[in-house]
Design an enzyme around this catalytic site. Structure first.
Site, PDB file in Angstrom:
ATOM      1  N   GLY A  69       0.809  -1.215   0.000  1.00  0.00           N
ATOM      2  CA  GLY A  69       0.000   0.000   0.000  1.00  0.00           C
ATOM      3  C   GLY A  69       0.844   1.267   0.000  1.00  0.00           C
ATOM      4  CG  ASN A 149      -5.573   4.175   8.673  1.00  0.00           C
ATOM      5  OD1 ASN A 149      -5.896   5.201   8.067  1.00  0.00           O
ATOM      6  ND2 ASN A 149      -4.512   4.118   9.448  1.00  0.00           N
ATOM      7  CD  GLN A 177      -7.507  -0.383   7.057  1.00  0.00           C
ATOM      8  OE1 GLN A 177      -8.326  -1.218   7.416  1.00  0.00           O
ATOM      9  NE2 GLN A 177      -6.239  -0.456   7.417  1.00  0.00           N
ATOM     10  CB  SER A 197      -1.957  -3.104   1.188  1.00  0.00           C
ATOM     11  OG  SER A 197      -1.072  -3.910   1.931  1.00  0.00           O
ATOM     12  CG  HIS A 199      -0.287  -6.502   5.033  1.00  0.00           C
ATOM     13  ND1 HIS A 199      -0.527  -6.106   6.322  1.00  0.00           N
ATOM     14  CD2 HIS A 199       0.196  -5.418   4.394  1.00  0.00           C
ATOM     15  CE1 HIS A 199      -0.186  -4.824   6.454  1.00  0.00           C
ATOM     16  NE2 HIS A 199       0.253  -4.381   5.291  1.00  0.00           N
ATOM     17  CB  THR A 235      12.541 -10.300 -11.401  1.00  0.00           C
ATOM     18  OG1 THR A 235      13.632 -10.069 -12.289  1.00  0.00           O
ATOM     19  CG2 THR A 235      12.005 -11.709 -11.590  1.00  0.00           C
ATOM     20  CB  CYS A 323       1.574   3.871  11.379  1.00  0.00           C
ATOM     21  SG  CYS A 323       0.827   2.740  10.215  1.00  0.00           S
TER      22      CYS A 323
HETATM   23  C1  LIG Z   1      -1.915  -0.282   5.937  1.00  0.00           C
HETATM   24  C2  LIG Z   1      -2.239   0.959   5.163  1.00  0.00           C
HETATM   25  C3  LIG Z   1      -1.347   1.479   4.208  1.00  0.00           C
HETATM   26  C4  LIG Z   1       0.027   0.894   3.989  1.00  0.00           C
HETATM   27  O1  LIG Z   1      -0.016  -0.365   3.390  1.00  0.00           O
HETATM   28  P1  LIG Z   1       1.303  -1.312   3.483  1.00  0.00           P
HETATM   29  O2  LIG Z   1       0.997  -2.435   2.548  1.00  0.00           O
HETATM   30  O3  LIG Z   1       1.413  -1.755   4.890  1.00  0.00           O
HETATM   31  O4  LIG Z   1       2.444  -0.491   3.016  1.00  0.00           O
HETATM   32  C5  LIG Z   1      -1.739   2.588   3.495  1.00  0.00           C
HETATM   33  N1  LIG Z   1      -2.945   3.155   3.681  1.00  0.00           N
HETATM   34  C6  LIG Z   1      -3.835   2.682   4.571  1.00  0.00           C
HETATM   35  C7  LIG Z   1      -5.165   3.336   4.702  1.00  0.00           C
HETATM   36  C8  LIG Z   1      -3.512   1.567   5.347  1.00  0.00           C
HETATM   37  O5  LIG Z   1      -4.391   1.123   6.240  1.00  0.00           O
END
Ligand SMILES: *Cc1c(COP(=O)(O)O)cnc(C)c1O
Length: 382
Positions: A69, A149, A177, A197, A199, A235, A323
């Site tokens: 993300g 988030n 999110q 993102s 994860h 890659t 964060c």
């Molecule tokens: C988690 C998050 C990100 C960052 O994503 P990563 O894959 O962890 O770098 C960016 N924006 C929002 C709203 C998020 O919740």
């Protein structure tokens, strides 16, 4: 363990891990080669791209794989700012964006761009009149997150998209999110760029994508080989891409059931906490919020202490966002919705997931009630 921090990260689905497995050691071919062996990897990558494109009502050539993300946000902002520099150097965003957007905007300011940071109301909504009034002849990009988030508020994305389109300004949304949690149609919402993102929706960490509408120019984010249509060299992370594709496939199939289930759990928690505990403030809008987000500020409570007490009972939650943990400053999101620092520091975010059970939320709410009472009693004795 009761895991209530799905906004920070989600457990990878077993099916996702299984789909990735063959692409580590067995099918290790480079997806950019022409022999049959590499073709296997290429097909797997293109399948994932097609699945993700369909999930957004987009075309496969509009999906670019990234390492998450944060990279997608960085690319969307820096890439368009640079590509459209001759048209103007003004960007509009909000005060409640993720730091991946806010810190990129600060960087752009250092590079000579001007950024308008729109305030939000007490629920966390951007004011549409104010947004439209802040558009100037030199505005090139509007970046407003799909859903916040920390407090879960969902922004009026369709209206923002219409305003951007009417003024011929590009519209980027950080949907990290929202993607996989709520339906998104990039045409209906007039979205030009969208970040997601892996994860955050039961996929692998270090994977993500950026949707870039056909015809939108962006400077390359990583220079090198010709991967990702020559716009993002390197890659391909084949196992990661396969994993995020499988996660997207599952997310689309299970979305409506998860929305139904998590919304009921969320609403029960919100009702119980508001009625059983005095001196609590719900953060974010009551209705236009992510199905899995519960966020309260508690009067006379130190959020970090509450978290530690919950951790002692094996309950994982968060103060504001992952964060900002350990930060001495109150969350920028809570400040923007008008929470005084004292109250902002007494904040607890619990974000539910597909495996969260009724028993778990009952235990969690009991633990919150008990520990808030305890901490207040201790504070009064001092
Ligand atoms: C988690 C998050 C990100 C960052 O994503 P990563 O894959 O962890 O770098 C960016 N924006 C929002 C709203 C998020 O919740």
């Amino acid at each position: 363990m009761i895991y209530l921090d799905h906004a920070a990260t989600t457990p990878m689905a077993e099916q996702v891990a299984a789909s990735m497995q063959p692409y580590f050691a067995k099918n290790y071919g480079n997806a950019s080669t022409i022999y049959e062996f590499g073709e296997k990897s290429r097909q797997a990558v293109e399948h994932a791209r097609t699945v993700i494109a369909h999930s957004l009502h987009a075309r496969p050539n509009e999906i670019y794989f990234t390492a998450g993300g944060s990279e997608s946000d960085n690319w969307a902002l820096k890439g368009t700012a640079e590509a459209y520099r001759s048209r103007g150097r003004h960007v509009i965003t909000t005060q409640i964006e993720h730091h991946a957007v806010l810190h990129t905007c600060k960087y752009l300011e250092e590079q000579g761009y001007e950024v308008t940071y729109l305030p939000v109301d007490a629920q966390g909504f951007v004011n549409l009149q104010q947004l439209e009034a802040s558009i100037r002849p030199d505005t090139v990009l509007i970046s407003v997150m799909f859903a916040n988030n920390e407090i879960g508020t969902m922004e009026p994305i369709a209206q923002i998209g219409r305003i951007a389109r009417r003024h011929e300004v590009l519209f980027h949304t950080d949907a990290v999110q929202a993607y996989g949690q709520v339906p998104i149609n990039v045409d209906f919402y007039h979205i030009d760029l969208l970040s997601a993102s892996g994860h955050k929706f039961y996929g692998p960490k270090g994977t993500g994508f950026l949707y870039i509408r056909d015809g939108v120019k962006t400077a390359s984010f990583i220079h090198g080989g010709g991967q990702e249509q020559g716009r993002r060299a390197g890659t391909e992370n084949v196992p990661g891409i396969v994993g995020i594709g499988t996660a997207a496939e599952i997310a689309m199939r299970t979305m409506s059931e998860r929305i139904y289930r998590e919304t009921r759990l969320r609403d029960w928690m919100i009702r119980e906490i508001s009625t059983r505990i005095p001196g609590v403030w719900l953060n974010g809008d009551r209705y236009a919020r992510l199905p899995n987000n519960v966020n309260f500020s508690f009067e006379e409570i130190e959020g970090e202490t509450l978290l530690l007490l919950l951790d002692a009972k094996d309950i994982c939650a968060s103060a504001a966002s992952a964060c900002s943990t350990g930060s001495a400053e109150p969350s920028h999101v809570l400040t923007a919705i008008g929470r005084k620092p004292q109250l902002a520091f007494g904040t607890l975010r619990m974000t539910l997931g597909e495996a969260t059970t009724w028993e778990e939320v009952r235990v969690a709410v009991d633990a919150v009630e008990e520990n808030v009472k305890l901490l207040r009693e201790v504070a009064r004795m001092e």
